[in-house]
Design a protein around this motif. Structure first.
Motif, PDB file in Angstrom:
ATOM      1  N   UNK A 860      23.742   0.476  -0.909  1.00 16.46           N
ATOM      2  CA  UNK A 860      23.858   1.566  -1.527  1.00 16.46           C
ATOM      3  C   UNK A 860      22.891   1.951  -2.390  1.00 16.46           C
ATOM      4  N   UNK A 861      22.717   3.390  -2.559  1.00 16.88           N
ATOM      5  CA  UNK A 861      21.527   3.748  -3.193  1.00 16.88           C
ATOM      6  C   UNK A 861      20.373   3.827  -2.149  1.00 16.88           C
ATOM      7  N   UNK A 862      19.291   4.476  -3.071  1.00 13.24           N
ATOM      8  CA  UNK A 862      18.257   4.933  -2.224  1.00 13.24           C
ATOM      9  C   UNK A 862      16.932   4.286  -2.794  1.00 13.24           C
ATOM     10  N   UNK A 863      15.856   4.016  -1.775  1.00 13.45           N
ATOM     11  CA  UNK A 863      14.594   3.621  -2.082  1.00 13.45           C
ATOM     12  C   UNK A 863      13.668   4.820  -1.618  1.00 13.45           C
ATOM     13  N   UNK A 864      12.674   5.091  -2.437  1.00 13.48           N
ATOM     14  CA  UNK A 864      11.933   6.150  -1.828  1.00 13.48           C
ATOM     15  C   UNK A 864      10.424   5.525  -1.792  1.00 13.48           C
ATOM     16  N   UNK A 865       9.678   5.798  -0.778  1.00 16.98           N
ATOM     17  CA  UNK A 865       8.487   5.304  -0.499  1.00 16.98           C
ATOM     18  C   UNK A 865       7.357   6.233  -0.137  1.00 16.98           C
ATOM     19  N   UNK A 866       6.102   6.051  -0.664  1.00 13.87           N
ATOM     20  CA  UNK A 866       5.184   7.102  -0.430  1.00 13.87           C
ATOM     21  C   UNK A 866       3.841   6.026   0.010  1.00 13.87           C
ATOM     22  N   UNK A 872      -4.204   4.741  -5.283  1.00 13.16           N
ATOM     23  CA  UNK A 872      -3.011   4.599  -5.888  1.00 13.16           C
ATOM     24  C   UNK A 872      -3.176   5.132  -7.426  1.00 13.16           C
ATOM     25  N   UNK A 873      -2.200   5.881  -7.971  1.00 13.99           N
ATOM     26  CA  UNK A 873      -2.244   6.270  -9.403  1.00 13.99           C
ATOM     27  C   UNK A 873      -2.039   5.004 -10.032  1.00 13.99           C
ATOM     28  N   UNK A 874      -2.637   5.082 -11.289  1.00 14.94           N
ATOM     29  CA  UNK A 874      -2.675   3.793 -12.256  1.00 14.94           C
ATOM     30  C   UNK A 874      -1.320   3.739 -12.878  1.00 14.94           C
ATOM     31  N   UNK A 911       5.222   2.705  -3.947  1.00 14.15           N
ATOM     32  CA  UNK A 911       3.941   3.229  -3.061  1.00 14.15           C
ATOM     33  C   UNK A 911       3.829   2.029  -2.255  1.00 14.15           C
ATOM     34  N   UNK A 912       3.484   2.292  -0.957  1.00 18.57           N
ATOM     35  CA  UNK A 912       3.068   1.403  -0.109  1.00 18.57           C
ATOM     36  C   UNK A 912       1.493   1.431   0.122  1.00 18.57           C
ATOM     37  N   UNK A 923       3.083  -3.678  -1.070  1.00 21.52           N
ATOM     38  CA  UNK A 923       4.354  -2.927  -1.678  1.00 21.52           C
ATOM     39  C   UNK A 923       4.055  -2.976  -3.002  1.00 21.52           C
ATOM     40  N   UNK A 924       3.954  -1.771  -3.509  1.00 21.23           N
ATOM     41  CA  UNK A 924       3.890  -1.892  -4.974  1.00 21.23           C
ATOM     42  C   UNK A 924       4.729  -0.961  -5.726  1.00 21.23           C
ATOM     43  N   UNK A 925       6.112  -1.317  -6.180  1.00 22.53           N
ATOM     44  CA  UNK A 925       6.877  -0.549  -6.503  1.00 22.53           C
ATOM     45  C   UNK A 925       6.618  -0.223  -8.141  1.00 22.53           C
ATOM     46  N   UNK A 926       7.322   0.957  -8.632  1.00 23.42           N
ATOM     47  CA  UNK A 926       6.865   1.253  -9.923  1.00 23.42           C
ATOM     48  C   UNK A 926       7.708   0.355 -10.883  1.00 23.42           C
TER      49      UNK A 926
END
Lengths: 991, 405
Positions: A860-866, A872-874, A911-912, A923-926
Motif C-alpha cells: 500500500x502507498x506510493x513511491x515516486x522516482x525521478x 543530483x540535488x544535494x 532519485x535514481x 538508488x538515492x532515496x530522500x
C-alpha cells in the motif's frame, strides 16, 4: 639614339601634373579651336586619360572644346593590362595583331595543365595558374624568352633546378601550344606588339600633328622605346612626372632601384640625355607647395652611400615643414577615425579638396565607414573586391548552400541575403525564411537537400505553420533544386555548374515584380558580376570534370581577385585613392595612410620559382624596382599643399615597423636639429577619442526586478518551474510574461538534456511494455527499445561513442534492480502527467507535473522516482526546500492529481542516478519523511504564490546568491555578468 | 664559471661578451634584464663589420618581439646617422670594446639607410613565419603545393574534430574491432566532455604524439614500449595481476593463518580483521581475486598507504610474529596495488594511443588531401627541405652565396 633635338620636359612634384599640362596646351592653342583636336596625348593609364579630360574642362572654364586624342599606353603595375585588352592604339586597327586571351580563360587553361600534374585541388590549381600567368606576363613585358631558364643555374645544382624546370614546362612547353590553338596572345605580349607597331609606324612616317607623351616613367621596355621615339619626333614632346634635377651628381650616380628617381634616371639614360637637358614644363602660378618641401623629401631619399651628408645640412626652412604632419595612431581604428576627421575638416573650407592615399584597402574601407558618421559618402576608387559586394557574396553563399545540401548554416546565410526573394517581396520572403529557420533549421540538422527539409517539415506540429513553410520549400525547390542536385554529383562539367548556378541565382533573386536578372545584375557591382559569370561560363569549357563539392571553392578563388571600381566618385571634394589612382592626381590635403613596412611599401612578392639574384640573371626587373615606384608615388604625394602622414603602432595586436621613408625623414630632421610638430597630432587623436567618449565612468546595470501587473503573472507552472521561481524569479518573468524562449543553436549537437531524454524514453517504454512480468532476455529487450528511442541520433559520433555504451551499462543495472523491486510492487506508472489546482487568495493556481515513475507498493502507498542522468540535488538543497520537484510530486500524488494513479499516501521519494559509470546506477532515496517533505513543499509553494500575488513583489534576478541556478537561458538577458561582479565584491568585503 | 661570479660582475660586461658575434652564446636571463639589447648589439656589430643586412637572420618567438627588435635597430642606426662624431665614436666603442678606426664612423652612419633600404628590411621573423617564407620559396623542392595553405590553430582544431568524429564512427565492432575495443576502454574511464578535452589535448600535442609514434614504429610497438616502461609483461591485465597475487604460491599461507589466529585473540578490531583474513584465505583463488579489494582494505588505507596499526598492542605482545607477517603482507599488497594501477594505466593509455593514432592519421589525411600545413608541419617540412635538398642549394637559391665561394 637617333640624331636631332629631343624635347623632354618635367613638371615638379609640387605642381598638379595634369592641370599644368592642360593649361599650357590650351595656352598654345590660343584661339584656334581645332588645334587641340589635332594633338595626340599618350598617357600611362585610362584613368589618367579620363582625369586629363577633366583637367581640360576645368581649365577651359566651360568653353566648348574639341579634345585631343587621349591614348593610354599602359603602366607597369596596372592591373589587367587594360590598354592591351581593349583600346587600340593609333595604328593597331590597320595591323593584324591577334586578340589577347581573356584573363579568366587563360587561368582556367593553365589550371587544367597544372591539374595534369596531380596533387593539386582545383582551387589550388586556379590560384597557381594566376601565379604562372603573372610570370608569363613579366617575362613578356621584359621581352625575354624562357630559353634562358635552362642555363640559369651552375651545373652542380642542375638536379635541384630540374624540379622547377620540370614544373615550369607548363609555361615553357605546353602553354605556347595551347595559346596557338586559341589563336590569341598573352596580354603583355600583345601590348608589346602594339607599342612596337606604333613606334615602327611613327619612325617610318612621323605624324603631322603634335604628339605628347606625359606622365609615364617608362618602366615597361616597349613603352620606354615608344617614349624615346616621341621625344625625337619633330612635333613630339615627352613630359616626365617629377624628375629631380637638383640632387648632387655623386648621389645621382649611386641611385639604387629602391630610389624614387631610379625609373626616371633609367629612362633619361635610355634617351641619352643628361638631367640638365630636361626643361621645365611651364606651370606658372599652379604650384601648390614650396620647392623646399620637395627638396626636403629628396634629401630624405638620398642613397645610403650619401646619407652621411645629412649631418652637414642646414636646418630646413620653415616653409618646408609647414603643412607636413605625421600622426602615429595606436591602431587602425584610431587611424581611420583621425583620417576621417581630417577629411571632414577639409569640407569646412569652400572648394578645398582632400584625398586619402593608401594601399591598405581595409583602412580605406574603415575611413569610408567613419565618414558616414556625418552622412558623407566617399567611394574607394581603388575598388572593392567583387567577392565582398552584394552580388558577390550572394553568389558565393548560394554555391556553398547548394554544395552542402542546404545545410542549416549556409542556408540561413543565403536566405537572409538581401537578394534572396524566391518570387516574393523580400521582406515577406525574409519573414518566411525566419520561420523556416526557427522551425526546422535550429536544433539538430535535418537530412540533406530539399527532401530533408520536407521530412523535417512533416514532423512539425503546427498545421498552419506547416502550410506556410511547405510553400516556402516549394519556392526553394523551384529555384535551388537543380543546382543542389547537380552539385551533389561526384563529377560534372564546369560550364554546367556555372549555368545552373546562374539560373538558381536569378530564380532565387526574383521578386513578385522584378526578375532576378534585373535585380542581381544591376549597378556597378551587378554589371561586374554579370561580366564575370559570362566570362566564366565560356572560360570553364575546358574543365570537364569537377567534383560538385569543390565548386564553391573553385568559384570563390576565381571571384577572389576581381575588383569593382566605381566609375565616378560619389563625392566631388573628398577622395580615397590607391597609390595607382593617386598618380598624376592632386588634392589640397593629402593624407598618406598605412605607412608601415609591409603595407607601404608592400612586402615584395614571394617567387616560388626563382630567387632575387636568379630573377636578375634571368633578366626580370629587381623586386626593389617596385619599391622605387612606391617611393616615387610617396614623394610625389608628399608635395601636396598640406600632407598628413599616418600609421598605426599596432595592427591586429602586433607592433609594426614604420615605413622606411618615415624613418628616413625622421633621421634627416633629427640630423638637422629639428622635427615634425607633435602638438597637432595629439590634438587630432584627442578629438577622435572625444567623438565616441561617454562622460563619466561606466555604470553597470542593476539586477533587473520587474513588477508586471498581476494579470500578466503566470498562474500555471510545472513542478520544475517552481524550483526556478524560487532560485531565479526573473527567468519565470522572461519565460511566461515576456514569452521568450531560447532558440536552439543552428546545426546543434543533441544536447545533454536530449540524450538524457533518449534514456528516459527507453526506460518508460520498457516498464510499460512489461508491466506484468519481465521477459527472460530483459536486457536485450531494453537495448532493442533503446536503439529505437535513440533513433538517428546514434549516427552522431558522440552519441554512439559515449551515450550508447553508458546506456548499455545502465540497462544491465536497471534490469537487475527492476527484478528485485518487482517483488514489492503492485504496479508501476511511468511518465505520468498530473495537474493540481491550488486554491489561493489570489484565485486558483495550477501546478502541473510529469513524474518519471510512480510505483504502487504491494504493502500500500506510493513511491515516486525521478531518473537523473545528470547532476543530483544535494542533501542540503533538498533540506532547504530548494529542490522541491519530488516533494511537490508527492503533494500532487497524495491528492490524486496524477490521472492514472489513485490518491494515496506517499511512502518514499527517490532519485535514481543513472550515470552509466561506476556504478552505472544508484538508488538515492530522500532521507526525510516523504509526508513531511510534501507538507513543507506545499507550504513554501503557497507562500511563494501569495508573495507574487502582491503587485509590489518584483521578479528579481537571482535574489539568493547561495541558490543560483546551475544553468539558465536568461543569464545574458539578466546581464548577470555586469552586476554579479560588483555584488561579489560587496560580499567579499568582510574578508 | 659559477653563477655567483656572474651575478657580482657588472652585467654590462657579460652583455658585451654575449654581444660579440664571433662567439656562439646561449643567454638565459629573466625578463627586462637586457636580452633584446644583447641580440640587438650582436646585429649591430655584424652590420658594422660589413655583413649585408640581407645575410642576417633573427628568429623570435613572437611577432611583437620581431617588431621590437627591428624598431630598436632602426632607432639606434638612425641615431648613428645623425649624432656628432665624438658621441658616435663613444657608442661604437661601447659596442665593440675597441676604438673605431679608419672610415668606421662614415660606414656606421650609412648603415641606417642601407638597412632601411634592404628590400625586406632586416630578416627578423618568428620561427613559423621564417619557415613559411622559406617553404614558399621552395615549394616544389619541399614536395609541397606552391599555394599550400597554413592552418591556424583554430582551423587545425576544427579539422581534428572532424577527424575525431570520423574515427568515432569507425570504432564499431562490425567496422574496426580493435578500434571499437579501444574506444570502449576509453569511454569507461571518461565522460564525453572529458573525452573532448582529452582529444583537444591530443590535438595540441599532435606533433609530439606523431613523432613518438613514428619513433616507436607504430601503435603496436609504442604499446609494447609502454608496458615495458611500466614494468609489466606485454599485455598484462589487472585481472591477471589480481589472480597472480591471490594464488596460493604468492601467499605465505601458514604464517597468515597463524597471524589471523593471533588476531582472533585481540580486541574487537583485531577480531574483525582476523575474521576477514581467514574468510578470504579460506576461499578459492578465483573468489579471492574477486574479493581482492576487500582483502587489501584490511592492510592498506583507501589511498594505498600501509595502515599504521595492523594489530593492537595486546596481540603484538602475545605473538610478535603475527605483526611481522601482517607487515610483510601489507608491503607485498602495496606493491601489487601499484602494479594494478600500472596495468590499468597501460591498458587505458594503449587504447588512447590507438584511438589517438587513428585520429591523427585521419587528420593528416585531410590535411594532405587539401594541401594544408599546420604550424608543426611548417617546421617539420623546413627541416626535411634542408636535410633532403641540402643547405647548399637552399642558400644558393636564396642569394647565390655559394657561387662566389
Amino acid at each position: 639614339m637617333s640624331e636631332g633635338a629631343q624635347h623632354v620636359y618635367t613638371i615638379p612634384p609640387g605642381v598638379p601634373f595634369l592641370d599644368a599640362l592642360a593649361a599650357e596646351l590650351l595656352r598654345e592653342c590660343g584661339d584656334d579651336a581645332l588645334a587641340l583636336s589635332r594633338m595626340s596625348i599618350l598617357l600611362p593609364t585610362r584613368r589618367a586619360a579620363r582625369n586629363l579630360r577633366e583637367a581640360f574642362l576645368r581649365r577651359s572654364r566651360g568653353k566648348a572644346l574639341l579634345l585631343p586624342r587621349l591614348v593610354p599606353i599602359g603602366d607597369i603595375d596596372e592591373e589587367g593590362l587594360a590598354f592591351a585588352a581593349e583600346e587600340a592604339p593609333l595604328a593597331a586597327s590597320a595591323l593584324e595583331i591577334p586578340p589577347a586571351i581573356p584573363e579568366l580563360r587563360r587561368r582556367l587553361l593553365l589550371a587544367e595543365l597544372i591539374l595534369k600534374l596531380k596533387g593539386h585541388t582545383l582551387a589550388q590549381a586556379v590560384q597557381l595558374a594566376g601565379e604562372l600567368g603573372r610570370l608569363i606576363d613579366q617575362v613578356a613585358t621584359e621581352r625575354i624568352g624562357f630559353e634562358r631558364l635552362e642555363s640559369l643555374v651552375p651545373e652542380r645544382y642542375a638536379a635541384h633546378w630540374q624540379i622547377t624546370l620540370e614544373f615550369l614546362k607548363i609555361v615553357t612547353e605546353h602553354w605556347p601550344k595551347v595559346l596557338a590553338e586559341e589563336g590569341a596572345l598573352d596580354p603583355a605580349e600583345r601590348r608589346n606588339r602594339l607599342l612596337e607597331a606604333q613606334a615602327a609606324l611613327w619612325r617610318a612616317r612621323p605624324p603631322e600633328g603634335e604628339v605628347i607623351a606625359a606622365g609615364s616613367t617608362g618602366s615597361i621596355p616597349a613603352t620606354a622605346d615608344l617614349l624615346a621615339l616621341v621625344a625625337t619626333l619633330p612635333k613630339g614632346r615627352l613630359v616626365l612626372p617629377g624628375l629631380d634635377r637638383h640632387t648632387e651628381s655623386d648621389a645621382w650616380e649611386m641611385l639604387e632601384p629602391s630610389h624614387p628617381q631610379f625609373g626616371l634616371k633609367r629612362l633619361i639614360e635610355r634617351l641619352g640625355i643628361a638631367r640638365h637637358q630636361v626643361e621645365d614644363w611651364p606651370w606658372d602660378g599652379l604650384e601648390t607647395s614650396p620647392r623646399a618641401r620637395a627638396a626636403l623629401i629628396a634629401k630624405a631619399m638620398l642613397p645610403a652611400a650619401s646619407t652621411d651628408a645629412w649631418r652637414g645640412l642646414a636646418t630646413p626652412p620653415a616653409e618646408a615643414l609647414s603643412g607636413l604632419k605625421r600622426i602615429d595612431c595606436p591602431t587602425p581604428r584610431e587611424e581611420a577615425g583621425v583620417v576621417a576627421l581630417l577629411m571632414r575638416e577639409a569640407l569646412e573650407t569652400p572648394e578645398r579638396t582632400a584625398a586619402l592615399v593608401t594601399p591598405d584597402r581595409a583602412l580605406a574601407r574603415r575611413v569610408a565607414a567613419e565618414l558616414e558618421r556625418w552622412g558623407i559618402e566617399v567611394d574607394d576608387s581603388a575598388g572593392t573586391p567583387l567577392a565582398a559586394t552584394p552580388p558577390g557574396t550572394y553568389l558565393r553563399l548560394l554555391a556553398e548552400a547548394a554544395a552542402e545540401g542546404l545545410a542549416p548554416l549556409p542556408l540561413v546565410a543565403l536566405l537572409k541575403h538581401p537578394f534572396a526573394a524566391g518570387g516574393e517581396e523580400p521582406p515577406a520572403f525574409r519573414h518566411h525564411g525566419r520561420l523556416l529557420e526557427i522551425a526546422l533549421l535550429r536544433g539538430p540538422r535535418p537530412a540533406p537537400g530539399i527532401r530533408g527539409l520536407r521530412a523535417a517539415l512533416r514532423a512539425l506540429g503546427d498545421a498552419e505553420l506547416r502550410k506556410t513553410l511547405a510553400k516556402l520549400i516549394d519556392r526553394l525547390e523551384a529555384a535551388l533544386g537543380p543546382l543542389v542536385k547537380l552539385l551533389g554529383r561526384r563529377a560534372l562539367a564546369a560550364p554546367r555548374a556555372v549555368q545552373a548556378h546562374i539560373a538558381a541565382a536569378e530564380a532565387l533573386a526574383a521578386t513578385a515584380r522584378l526578375s532576378g536578372a534585373e535585380r542581381l545584375w544591376a549597378g556597378e557591382a551587378g554589371e561586374e558580376a554579370a561580366g564575370f559569370v559570362d566570362e566564366l561560363e565560356i572560360a570553364a569549357l575546358r574543365i570537364r570534370r569537377l567534383e560538385g563539392s569543390a565548386y564553391p571553392a573553385f568559384f570563390a578563388s576565381l571571384l577572389g581577385e576581381r575588383q569593382v571600381r566605381p566609375r565616378y566618385g560619389r563625392h566631388p571634394r573628398l577622395f580615397i585613392w590607391g597609390p595607382l589612382e593617386a598618380r598624376l592626381q592632386h588634392a589640397d590635403l593629402v593624407v598618406l595612410g598605412g605607412l608601415n613596412e609591409g603595407t607601404w611599401p608592400a612586402a615584395p612578392p614571394v617567387d616560388p620559382w626563382m630567387s632575387r639574384p636568379m630573377r636578375a640573371a634571368f633578366g626580370l626587373p629587381e623586386a626593389d624596382r617596385r619599391i622605387g615606384l612606391s617611393a616615387h608615388d610617396f614623394a610625389q604625394a608628399c608635395a601636396a599643399r598640406e600632407v598628413v602622414l599616418t600609421r598605426s603602432l599596432k595592427v591586429d595586436g602586433t607592433p609594426t615597423v614604420p615605413a622606411r621613408w618615415l624613418l628616413r625623414l625622421e633621421a634627416l630632421l633629427r640630423a638637422a636639429g629639428t622635427a615634425l610638430e607633435t602638438e597637432a597630432p595629439a590634438r587630432w587623436l584627442a578629438w577622435h577619442k572625444a567623438l565616441d567618449e561617454v562622460p563619466g565612468p561606466p555604470v553597470p546595470a542593476a539586477p533587473p526586478a520587474p513588477r508586471p501587473p498581476l494579470a500578466a503573472r503566470p498562474r500555471r507552472l510545472s513542478v520544475t518551474e517552481i524550483e526556478t521561481w524560487m532560485r531565479d524569479p526573473y527567468a519565470i518573468y522572461a519565460r511566461h510574461v515576456l514569452n521568450l524562449k531560447a532558440l536552439d543553436p543552428l546545426d546543434a549537437d543533441p544536447g545533454a538534456a536530449e540524450r538524457g531524454s533518449f534514456i528516459h524514453a527507453a526506460l518508460d517504454r520498457f516498464v510499460r511494455n512489461f508491466q506484468d512480468a519481465l521477459p527472460a532476455d530483459a536486457v536485450e529487450e531494453l537495448l532493442r527499445i533503446g536503439a529505437s528511442t535513440f533513433g538517428s541520433a546514434l549516427e552522431r559520433p558522440g552519441v554512439r561513442a559515449f551515450w550508447w555504451p553508458r546506456f548499455e551499462r545502465i540497462a544491465v543495472w536497471f534490469v537487475a534492480t527492476e527484478r528485485e523491486r518487482r517483488a514489492h510492487l503492485a504496479a508501476s506508472h511511468t511518465e505520468v502527467r498530473g495537474l493540481l489546482t491550488l486554491a489561493t487568495e489570489g484565485g486558483p493556481f495550477l501546478l502541473k507535473g510529469k513524474a518519471d515513475r510512480i510505483d504502487r507498493l504491494s504493502e500500500g502507498g506510493l513511491a515516486i522516482i525521478d531518473y537523473k542522468t545528470g547532476r543530483l540535488p544535494s542533501a542540503a538543497e533538498v533540506a532547504q526546500g530548494l529542490a522541491p520537484q519530488l516533494p511537490l510530486e508527492a503533494v500532487m500524488a497524495m491528492e490524486g492529481a496524477f490521472s492514472e494513479v489513485p490518491a494515496s499516501a506517499v511512502k518514499s521519494l527517490a532519485f535514481w542516478r543513472l550515470s552509466g559509470g561506476e556504478p552505472p546506477g544508484e538508488e538515492r532515496p530522500l532521507k526525510e519523511d516523504a509526508q513531511a517533505l510534501a507538507e513543507t513543499a506545499r507550504e513554501h509553494l503557497l507562500a511563494l504564490i501569495r508573495r507574487f500575488d502582491d503587485a509590489a513583489t518584483p521578479y528579481e534576478a537571482r535574489p539568493r546568491p547561495e541558490a543560483v541556478p546551475a544553468f539558465s537561458d536568461y543569464e545574458h538577458l539578466e546581464r548577470v555578468k555586469e552586476w554579479s561582479a560588483t555584488g561579489e565584491q560587496g560580499g567579499e568585503g568582510g574578508e | 664559471m659559477s653563477i655567483a661570479a656572474i651575478s657580482r660582475r657588472d652585467p654590462r660586461i657579460d652583455q658585451r661578451l654575449a654581444a660579440d658575434p664571433a662567439a656562439s652564446v646561449w643567454v638565459a636571463a629573466s625578463a627586462g634584464t637586457g636580452k633584446t639589447t644583447v641580440l640587438t648589439n650582436r646585429v649591430l656589430s655584424l652590420l658594422l663589420a660589413g655583413t649585408p643586412p640581407g645575410r642576417i637572420l633573427c628568429l623570435t618567438f613572437t611577432k611583437a618581439a620581431a617588431a621590437e627588435m627591428a624598431n630598436r635597430i632602426a632607432r639606434e642606426l638612425g641615431e648613428w646617422a645623425t649624432i656628432s662624431d665624438p658621441l658616435l665614436a663613444k657608442r661604437l666603442t661601447e659596442l665593440g670594446d675597441a676604438t673605431p678606426a679608419g672610415d668606421m664612423l662614415e660606414r656606421a652612419r650609412r648603415l641606417f639607410a642601407q638597412v632601411v633600404d634592404a628590400p625586406e628590411g632586416l630578416r627578423i621573423a618568428t620561427i613559423h613565419a621564417f619557415c613559411q617564407s622559406l617553404l614558399r620559396r621552395f615549394p616544389l623542392e619541399a614536395g609541397l603545393v606552391p599555394h599550400f595553405e597554413v592552418l591556424d590553430e583554430r582551423s587545425a582544431a576544427e579539422l581534428m574534430e572532424r577527424a575525431r568524429d570520423e574515427v568515432l564512427l569507425e570504432a564499431q565492432p562490425e567496422v574496426d574491432a580493435a578500434l571499437a575495443a579501444a574506444l570502449a576502454e576509453v569511454t569507461s574511464h571518461v565522460s564525453e566532455d572529458d573525452f573532448r578535452a582529452l582529444m583537444a589535448e591530443l590535438a595540441n600535442e599532435r606533433g609530439r604524439v606523431a613523432r613518438a609514434l613514428a619513433k616507436a614504429g607504430g601503435v603496436e610497438a609504442a604499446t609494447k614500449a609502454l608496458y615495458r616502461r611500466l614494468g609489466l609483461a606485454a599485455g598484462e591485465s589487472a585481472v591477471e595481476v589480481r589472480e597472480k597475487a591471490s594464488a596460493d604460491e604468492s601467499l605465505a599461507l601458514s604464517a597468515l593463518h597463524a597471524a589471523a589466529a593471533a588476531l582472533a585473540q585481540g580486541s574487537a578490531a583485531d577480531r574483525e580483521r582476523g575474521a576477514a583474513i581467514t574468510t578470504w584465505l579460506a576461499s578459492s583463488p578465483a573468489e579471492r581475486a574477486a574479493h581482492f579489494a576487500a582483502y587489501v582494505s584490511q592492510f592498506l588505507t583507501k589511498d594505498g598507504a600501509l595502515r599504521s596499526t595492523l594489530a593492537t598492542k595486546a596481540v603484538r605482545e602475545a605473538s610478535p610474529g603475527a605483526e611481522t607477517t601482517l607487515r610483510a603482507e601489507a608491503t607485498r599488497l602495496a606493491a601489487v596495488v601499484e602494479r594494478l594501477k600500472a596495468a590499468i594505466t597501460a591498458k587505458a593509455s594503449a587504447a588512447l594511443l590507438r584511438l589517438g593514432g587513428a585520429v591523427l592519421a585521419a587528420y593528416e589525411d585531410h590535411k594532405g588531401h587539401q594541401g594544408f600545413l599546420d604550424y608543426d608541419d611548417l617546421i617539420l617540412s623546413t627541416q626535411q627541405l634542408l636535410a633532403r635538398r641540402g643547405a647548399a642549394w637552399v642558400l644558393y637559391k636564396l642569394d647565390q652565396a655559394s657561387t662566389t665561394s
